[in-house]
Design an enzyme around this catalytic site. Structure first.
Site, short mmCIF file in Angstrom:
data_model
loop_
_atom_site.label_atom_id
_atom_site.label_comp_id
_atom_site.label_asym_id
_atom_site.label_seq_id
_atom_site.Cartn_x
_atom_site.Cartn_y
_atom_site.Cartn_z
N ARG A 100 0.98 -1.24 -0.14
CA ARG A 100 0.07 0.12 0.14
C ARG A 100 0.92 1.22 -0.14
NH1 ARG A 100 -2.24 -1.42 6.00
NH2 ARG A 100 -0.37 -1.28 7.18
N SER B 171 6.51 4.33 3.75
CA SER B 171 5.73 5.23 4.32
C SER B 171 4.76 4.63 5.33
CB SER B 171 5.08 5.80 2.86
OG SER B 171 3.68 4.93 2.69
N TYR B 172 4.54 5.79 6.48
CA TYR B 172 4.55 7.29 6.20
C TYR B 172 5.06 8.06 7.36
CZ TYR B 172 0.18 6.18 8.79
OH TYR B 172 -0.80 5.93 9.83
N GLU C 109 11.28 6.07 5.78
CA GLU C 109 9.84 6.16 5.81
C GLU C 109 9.40 7.55 5.24
OE1 GLU C 109 6.98 4.61 7.47
OE2 GLU C 109 8.03 2.95 8.30
ZN LIG Z 1 6.34 -0.24 4.92
#
Ligand SMILES: [Zn+2]
Length: 422
Positions: free
Chosen positions: A185, A314-315, A389
């Site tokens: 995602r 991320s995030y 990240e």
């Molecule tokens: Zn991750």
């Protein structure tokens, strides 16, 4: 915290056109909450099963109160509220946030050098277009690069990318090894990695920093190492994290590739439950994607060695150093790592004031066992085994498309510094 809430809400109401991605799960009406878990982690985790609450992201770095971001389905919002967790609302409607990401983009026209135009970074893209993009980048830089494939995913998709080198020729220097989209995602990660590739390919002949980097290191860049999960986020379930591996004796699907590496395998910050978002698998490397990446890392280590590994996520906006699996031990060069990461974060902040934290992952974010950067540090002799990240602590995984290019620009500033000074 208040500012974060406001930004999320703005993101949610600024929607006029719904994306048409034909997803079976729209997440309409899902509420996103940052939960201050205090001593109630187990209570919260039980809601992942009983109330179909989705585990999005965790943060308990720097000794601050632990928080877990979750998405609560509309039919369970009331019940969840009655559990009396201390929460901050991050989004009133996750479905609207997904729409605000924008529709998947069309493939851009090629410029005079047969490179896809920068408008590639104005939207997110279908998996097939990513493959085409890597081929087009490589095709414009044929003397200094080749397409590579390191193995196959569980569903049989190639795990592929680009190997780039400088004036000493192919395979003559220590490796810089990048993995994008290990978590399905986290769409911004492959886009930013592709922006770095674009800058290398277009800058090698006219930018001394790029020349220095590529003449000193062989770059091995795999923008999407979890292709099955990535495709699934585009066809069925935008918030899928793991791979798409099935197992005997369970209907649960997916292993967390970033808990499946052999160093620290099975420790705290990973789960032996196949239904968990951090399911480690049953044995180190029993996810085919991890096995392929470990084998490739060993080959690089045995050849010219690995100077820098970055696993892109991320995030949380943080540069994660080893270790994740323990908060009590540190790599022998940790002081040098912290100093480099600090200056890298300062360079990242220059274009847009985006703030990135940095430090050993276990201390600045959360404990995670069996992750890639610890493996690179302890089992592949990597001097700098990092995870970064990306944006954004305001928007979560659903970063609006107009932030793709700025994300690339700021990270490029950090990387140019890092590659020349590491
Ligand atoms: Zn991750």
């Amino acid at each position: 915290m208040k500012l974060i809430s406001v930004v999320w809400l703005l993101g949610a109401v600024n929607v006029s056109v719904r994306a048409d991605r034909n997803r079976s799960v729209t997440f309409e009406g899902f509420k996103v909450l940052r939960v201050n878990v205090d001593q109630r982690v187990a209570d919260l985790e039980s809601t992942f099963e009983t109330l179909s609450v989705i585990d999005l992201n965790r943060n308990h770095g720097h000794g601050v109160d632990a928080t877990i971001d979750v998405a609560v389905p509309p039919e369970h919002v009331k019940i969840f509220e009655n559990l009396n967790f201390t929460t901050t609302i991050l989004s009133e409607d996750l479905g609207a946030d997904i729409a605000a990401e924008g529709p998947l983009g069309r493939y851009p026209e090629l410029d005079e050098n047969n490179l896809p135009k920068l408008s590639w970074f104005d939207s997110y893209h279908a998996y097939e277009d990513h493959i085409r993009y890597w081929a087009d980048l490589q095709g414009s830089f044929t003397n200094n690069s080749e397409l590579i494939q390191v193995g196959l995913s569980f569903e049989g998709r190639p795990i592929q990318g680009i190997h780039l080198w400088g004036d000493s020729g192919k395979g003559s220097k220590p490796a810089v090894f990048f993995n994008g989209n290990v978590h399905a995602r986290e769409w911004i990660t492959s886009m930013v990695v592709e922006y770095l590739l674009y800058q290398i390919v277009t800058g090698y002949n006219n930018d001394t920093a790029v020349q220095a980097a590529l003449d000193n290191y062989d770059f091995y860049v795999l923008p999407i190492v979890n292709p099955d999960g990535f495709v699934y986020t585009q066809t069925d379930y935008r918030l899928w994290r793991k791979n798409r591996q099935t197992r005997d004796n369970t209907t649960e699907v997916g292993t967390d590739i970033n808990r499946n590496w052999s160093v620290g395998f099975g420790g705290d910050g990973s789960s032996s439950n196949p239904g968990s978002e951090t399911f480690s698998g049953y044995q180190p490397g029993d996810a085919p994607e991890t096995a392929a990446l470990m084998a490739f890392a060993q080959a690089l280590a045995a050849d010219k060695g690995i100077k820098l590994y970055i696993d892109w996520h991320s995030y949380a906006q943080v540069i994660l150093l080893s270790y994740g699996y323990t908060c009590d031990e540190f790599p022998s060069n940790i002081d040098r790592q912290i100093s480099l990461a600090g200056e890298t974060a300062a360079r990242i902040a220059r274009p847009y004031n985006t703030s990135f934290d940095y430090g050993p992952g276990c201390l600045v974010l959360y404990q995670s066992s069996g992750n890639g950067r610890d493996y690179m540090t302890d089992a592949a002799g990597t001097e700098f085994g990092w995870g970064i990240e990306l944006r954004s602590t305001s928007y979560g995984f659903l970063l609006p498309a107009d932030q793709i290019l700025p994300s690339g620009v700021e990270i490029w500033e950090g990387m140019k510094y890092l590659w020349v000074n590491m």
